[in-house]
Design an enzyme around this catalytic site. Structure first.
Site, PDB file in Angstrom:
ATOM      1  N   SER A 143       6.629   6.996   0.724  1.00  0.00           N
ATOM      2  CA  SER A 143       5.492   7.905   0.572  1.00  0.00           C
ATOM      3  C   SER A 143       5.782   9.281   1.179  1.00  0.00           C
ATOM      4  O   SER A 143       6.588   9.422   2.094  1.00  0.00           O
ATOM      5  CB  SER A 143       4.256   7.308   1.241  1.00  0.00           C
TER       6      SER A 143
HETATM    7  N1  SAH Z   1       4.886   1.915   2.734  1.00  0.00           N
HETATM    8  C1  SAH Z   1       5.927   2.570   1.994  1.00  0.00           C
HETATM    9  C2  SAH Z   1       5.548   2.918   0.599  1.00  0.00           C
HETATM   10  C3  SAH Z   1       5.971   1.845  -0.298  1.00  0.00           C
HETATM   11  S1  SAH Z   1       5.621   2.111  -1.996  1.00  0.00           S
HETATM   12  C4  SAH Z   1       6.478   3.746   2.802  1.00  0.00           C
HETATM   13  O1  SAH Z   1       6.698   3.554   3.953  1.00  0.00           O
HETATM   14  O2  SAH Z   1       6.716   4.822   2.291  1.00  0.00           O
HETATM   15  C5  SAH Z   1       4.490   0.802  -2.279  1.00  0.00           C
HETATM   16  C6  SAH Z   1       5.050  -0.580  -2.164  1.00  0.00           C
HETATM   17  O3  SAH Z   1       3.981  -1.475  -2.434  1.00  0.00           O
HETATM   18  C7  SAH Z   1       6.153  -0.941  -3.150  1.00  0.00           C
HETATM   19  O4  SAH Z   1       7.301  -1.312  -2.461  1.00  0.00           O
HETATM   20  C8  SAH Z   1       5.569  -2.094  -3.954  1.00  0.00           C
HETATM   21  O5  SAH Z   1       6.509  -3.080  -4.314  1.00  0.00           O
HETATM   22  C9  SAH Z   1       4.545  -2.638  -2.969  1.00  0.00           C
HETATM   23  N2  SAH Z   1       3.490  -3.458  -3.543  1.00  0.00           N
HETATM   24  C10 SAH Z   1       2.783  -3.285  -4.684  1.00  0.00           C
HETATM   25  N3  SAH Z   1       1.902  -4.294  -4.855  1.00  0.00           N
HETATM   26  C11 SAH Z   1       2.055  -5.127  -3.774  1.00  0.00           C
HETATM   27  C12 SAH Z   1       1.443  -6.346  -3.368  1.00  0.00           C
HETATM   28  N4  SAH Z   1       0.503  -6.947  -4.090  1.00  0.00           N
HETATM   29  N5  SAH Z   1       1.848  -6.895  -2.208  1.00  0.00           N
HETATM   30  C13 SAH Z   1       2.807  -6.328  -1.442  1.00  0.00           C
HETATM   31  N6  SAH Z   1       3.431  -5.191  -1.782  1.00  0.00           N
HETATM   32  C14 SAH Z   1       3.058  -4.588  -2.938  1.00  0.00           C
END
Ligand code: SAH
Length: 296
Positions: A143
């Site tokens: 992010s």
């Molecule tokens: N927190 C991260 C951003 C990750 S992007 C950072 O530090 O920048 C969002 C993530 O959410 C992705 O890796 C995706 O696989 C995950 N995601 C989407 N749906 C999900 C779910 N139901 N359970 C767990 N993770 C999920």
């Protein structure tokens, strides 16, 4: 976090990895191979990269020679220098986040403490401190620094001191979880894509964060074994907040989530009683979708 995939690929970045990070010397042997990611995050990088060049001291652009890297003594010296450089660039990132409106000193300190370049693959690590989401593989992104800081600030509003127990849905590369671990006593983070869960584990290993636990699973189900949570933060956008997560909020707890498909907004949910929740709509945002189930 991401805009919609666009198929764009990075053409050229202004800095080499070695210019800002010691990461080239770190082993990533245990990380699973990545798929090519085609996301507009890459376009963001290309568009915003000059900001980094402008705000960086000129010495940042001096890439060490291969010879100096090969020499152990020089490598140590070089790592010290690179650490200093990444510290300076990270400070500049935090200043930008502050100018964008984030005021919470604990959040700003946490953003300053976590080396974002540890969470990116070597080819993108030099872009780690620009204010953009970036690809991490598997069509997911790390992010944008501003939104990470803003969401945590919202989660912490009304809290003096540290939050107690926080759950993050969507570990991705593990960056936001590491920041959260600075502002909460216990952090749990769930990821549904196994190779990303492993990538986060690998990225976080060297930071040795004792109050952070990673879990592979479907975050839409929450983490009932350790509920209730004082704070829940979703890093992926659904059409609504899953009921299981509402149920796993402590009374008085806060949940922040991006909601929507193409047009998304941040929603803040407050659990005001055993059977009572209140919702506020905050600013617009762009996240990857929240999906059910797991990917092995
Ligand atoms: N927190 C991260 C951003 C990750 S992007 C950072 O530090 O920048 C969002 C993530 O959410 C992705 O890796 C995706 O696989 C995950 N995601 C989407 N749906 C999900 C779910 N139901 N359970 C767990 N993770 C999920």
């Amino acid at each position: 976090m991401s805009d919609q995939p666009s198929g764009a690929k990075p053409k050229r970045f202004p800095l080499t990895l070695d210019a800002v990070t010691d990461k080239a010397t770190r082993s990533r042997a245990t990380v699973a191979p990545r798929f090519n990611s085609t996301q507009t995050a890459v376009k963001n990088v290309a568009a915003r990269a000059p900001v980094l060049v402008k705000s960086s001291p000129p010495s940042v652009l001096n890439t060490p020679t291969e010879k100096s890297v090969a020499n152990v003594a020089n490598t140590v010296k070089r790592d010290d220098n690179m650490t200093l450089v990444s510290d300076a660039i990270r400070k500049a990132m935090v200043k930008r986040v502050q100018q964008q409106g984030v005021q919470d000193p604990l959040v700003l300190a946490a953003m300053e403490a976590v080396p974002r370049h540890y969470f990116l693959e070597p080819g993108l690590a030099s872009q780690a401190y620009i204010d953009a989401s970036l690809p991490i593989g598997y069509h997911q992104t790390i992010s944008q620094p501003y939104i990470v800081a803003r969401m945590i600030e919202i989660l912490r509003e009304q809290t003096t001191g540290k939050l107690n127990r926080v759950l993050e849905i969507g570990t991705g590369c593990g960056y936001q979880a590491a920041v959260l671990a600075h502002v909460a006593k216990d952090v749990y983070s769930i990821e549904r894509i196994k190779p990303l869960h492993e990538l986060a584990r690998n990225n976080l290993r060297q930071l040795r964060i004792p109050n952070l636990r990673l879990h592979y699973g479907d975050g839409m189900l929450g983490f009932p074994q350790v509920a209730p949570f004082d704070g829940i933060i979703l890093a992926a956008a659904g059409l609504e907040v899953p009921q299981a997560l509402l149920d796993q909020m402590a009374v008085g707890g806060r949940l922040i989530a991006p909601i929507g498909e193409k047009n998304q907004v941040l929603k803040l949910v407050l659990r005001t009683g055993v059977f009572e929740w209140k919702t506020e709509t905050l600013e617009t945002c762009h996240f990857v979708p929240l999906k059910a189930g797991t990917l092995g």
